[in-house]
Design an enzyme around this catalytic site. Structure first.
Site, mmCIF file in Angstrom:
data_model
loop_
_atom_site.group_PDB
_atom_site.id
_atom_site.type_symbol
_atom_site.label_atom_id
_atom_site.label_comp_id
_atom_site.label_asym_id
_atom_site.label_seq_id
_atom_site.Cartn_x
_atom_site.Cartn_y
_atom_site.Cartn_z
ATOM 1 N N ASP A 194 0.854 -1.184 0.000
ATOM 2 C CA ASP A 194 0.000 0.000 0.000
ATOM 3 C C ASP A 194 0.897 1.244 0.000
ATOM 4 O O ASP A 194 2.084 1.143 0.327
ATOM 5 C CB ASP A 194 -0.856 -0.071 1.282
ATOM 6 C CG ASP A 194 -1.676 1.172 1.497
ATOM 7 O OD1 ASP A 194 -2.206 1.718 0.510
ATOM 8 O OD2 ASP A 194 -1.798 1.594 2.667
ATOM 9 N N ASP A 239 -0.304 5.003 0.928
ATOM 10 C CA ASP A 239 -0.563 6.014 1.961
ATOM 11 C C ASP A 239 -0.469 5.423 3.365
ATOM 12 O O ASP A 239 -1.094 4.415 3.679
ATOM 13 C CB ASP A 239 -1.947 6.646 1.734
ATOM 14 C CG ASP A 239 -1.941 7.533 0.500
ATOM 15 O OD1 ASP A 239 -1.120 8.462 0.450
ATOM 16 O OD2 ASP A 239 -2.728 7.260 -0.430
HETATM 17 MG MG LIG Z 1 -2.838 3.127 3.493
#
Ligand SMILES: [Mg+2]
Length: 207
Positions: free
Chosen positions: A8, A10
């Site tokens: 991922d 962010d």
């Molecule tokens: Mg995230």
């Protein structure tokens, strides 16, 4: 078999929430702290519950930041993640970035990944398409399944809980609570690096 890691962006590679929060706080004269954020979409909920009638202004502000090149490319990387990902890539591990950011900011996301050295050899990037997916959990699981991802690195609890493969969940105020057996709570990228071989052996993935 080539090991594939889904990552991922962010709050896993990028210090996104602190950046959004600091802009939001100064814009609206509030003092929301990271530790107060008890769920992933906290700001959406905060805005909806806002009684001062600034809902539209706040939503527009967040949407504006999302598309703001200067803001996006200025978000800081999380310590150690770059070096570790480069090391993994050199060992022949496939790096696949899978983010719920909208496809409309693909270019900006690539610029950020390249700027900080995340764009390693054969790296892949998948972003969320509103026309194709109904929610971020299904989206990430589908990409992970389709690409035979061995391990995922994530900060959103719902997404981690939606995976059948091992997940390193980076500890954040919004993901505390009981976890399924395939989820390993970690506190740093160094800890992920250290635990990876053991988890890979557990799933039979050989580099
Ligand atoms: Mg995230």
């Amino acid at each position: 078999m080539k090991v594939k890691i889904g990552i991922d962006i962010d709050n896993v590679l990028a210090e996104s929430y602190p950046a959004y929060l600091s802009k939001f706080n100064s814009q609206f004269g509030v003092e929301i702290q990271m530790e107060e954020i008890r769920e992933f979409y906290f700001l959406d909920k905060y805005i909806k519950d806002n009684k001062k009638g600034k809902v539209r202004e706040m939503v527009n502000f967040i949407d504006g930041l999302m598309l703001d090149v200067e803001f996006q490319t200025g978000i800081l990387p999380i310590p150690d993640s770059i070096e570790i990902i480069k090391k993994w890539s050199n060992q022949g591990i496939q790096i696949h970035y899978i983010t719920a950011r909208p496809v409309s900011i693909r270019k900006m996301t690539e610029v950020w990944l390249k700027k900080h050295g995340y764009w390693v050899n054969e790296a892949k990037l998948d972003l969320y398409n509103f026309n194709k997916h109904s929610n971020d959990t299904d989206f990430k699981k589908e990409v992970a399944d389709k690409n035979n991802i061995n391990i995922f690195i994530e900060d959103a609890l719902e997404i981690a809980m939606g995976m059948d493969i091992p997940v390193f969940l980076l500890d954040r105020p919004w993901n505390r609570g009981k976890l399924k057996k395939n989820i390993i709570r970690v506190y740093s990228w160094k800890e992920i690096e250290e635990k990876l071989p053991r988890v890979l052996n557990g799933v039979g993935g050989k580099n």
